[in-house]
Scaffold this motif. Structure first.
Motif, short mmCIF file in Angstrom:
data_model
loop_
_atom_site.label_atom_id
_atom_site.label_comp_id
_atom_site.label_asym_id
_atom_site.label_seq_id
_atom_site.Cartn_x
_atom_site.Cartn_y
_atom_site.Cartn_z
N ARG A 14 0.80 -1.22 0.00
CA ARG A 14 0.00 0.00 0.00
C ARG A 14 0.84 1.27 0.00
O ARG A 14 0.45 2.27 -0.57
N ILE A 36 -9.06 -4.44 -17.89
CA ILE A 36 -8.34 -4.10 -16.67
C ILE A 36 -7.82 -5.37 -16.00
O ILE A 36 -6.71 -5.42 -15.49
N ARG A 37 -8.63 -6.41 -16.05
CA ARG A 37 -8.22 -7.68 -15.45
C ARG A 37 -7.00 -8.27 -16.16
O ARG A 37 -6.08 -8.76 -15.51
N SER A 40 -3.92 -6.16 -15.32
CA SER A 40 -3.55 -6.44 -13.94
C SER A 40 -2.80 -7.76 -13.85
O SER A 40 -1.77 -7.86 -13.18
N PRO A 46 -2.41 -4.72 -8.79
CA PRO A 46 -3.81 -4.82 -8.40
C PRO A 46 -4.74 -4.13 -9.40
O PRO A 46 -4.38 -3.11 -10.01
N ARG A 47 -5.93 -4.69 -9.58
CA ARG A 47 -6.90 -4.12 -10.52
C ARG A 47 -7.28 -2.69 -10.16
O ARG A 47 -7.48 -1.85 -11.03
N SER A 48 -7.38 -2.40 -8.85
CA SER A 48 -7.74 -1.05 -8.44
C SER A 48 -6.66 -0.05 -8.86
O SER A 48 -6.98 1.08 -9.25
N THR A 49 -5.41 -0.46 -8.83
CA THR A 49 -4.31 0.41 -9.26
C THR A 49 -4.38 0.65 -10.76
O THR A 49 -4.23 1.79 -11.22
N SER A 51 -7.01 0.46 -12.66
CA SER A 51 -8.18 1.31 -12.90
C SER A 51 -7.89 2.76 -12.56
O SER A 51 -8.27 3.68 -13.29
N GLY A 52 -7.20 2.98 -11.45
CA GLY A 52 -6.86 4.35 -11.04
C GLY A 52 -5.93 5.03 -12.02
O GLY A 52 -6.09 6.22 -12.32
N THR A 55 -8.00 5.92 -15.14
CA THR A 55 -8.89 7.04 -14.85
C THR A 55 -8.12 8.35 -14.79
O THR A 55 -8.54 9.36 -15.35
N LYS A 56 -6.98 8.34 -14.12
CA LYS A 56 -6.14 9.54 -14.01
C LYS A 56 -5.66 9.98 -15.39
O LYS A 56 -5.64 11.17 -15.70
#
Length: 110
Positions: A14, A36-37, A40, A46-49, A51-52, A55-56
């Motif tokens: 993190r 995204i999967r 990743s 991580p998928r959230s990373t 995606s972020g 998006t950014k």
């Protein structure tokens, strides 16, 4: 064939920031219509990373790290906070002793 590691210790923690060398392939995979999967899994991020980052990139047009938002810390603001904290903690202090502490701590002339 290279497989993605499932060991939690091998994945990004993190507190770590993703390097520029990994942000580029994320956007490249997105432009090649990879999910995204898939991105990743291929990059072991991580998928959230993922995606972020996407998006950014869509919102700002860059993946570079931005400076933190919020009010900048100035010397006078620090002095005001220190003065308020000192006065509230010990109400028996004289104005002279508080002024001396403020001068030594912030370098302000009172």
């Amino acid at each position: 064939m290279q497989t993605a590691s499932t060991n939690i210790g091998d994945r990004m923690g993190r507190s770590q920031e993703l390097s520029d060398s990994k942000r580029g392939p994320v956007i490249g995979g997105h432009l090649c219509n990879k999910s995204i999967r898939d991105i990743s899994w291929l990059l072991n991020i991580p998928r959230s990373t993922v995606s972020g980052i996407i998006t950014k990139w869509k919102q700002l047009g860059t993946t570079a790290t931005q400076p933190p938002s919020g009010r900048p810390c100035h010397m006078t603001e620090r002095g005001q906070c220190m003065l308020k904290r000192t006065a509230c903690r010990n109400r028996q202090l004289s104005a002279e002793s508080i002024a001396k502490d403020l001068q030594t701590w912030c370098g302000l002339q009172i």
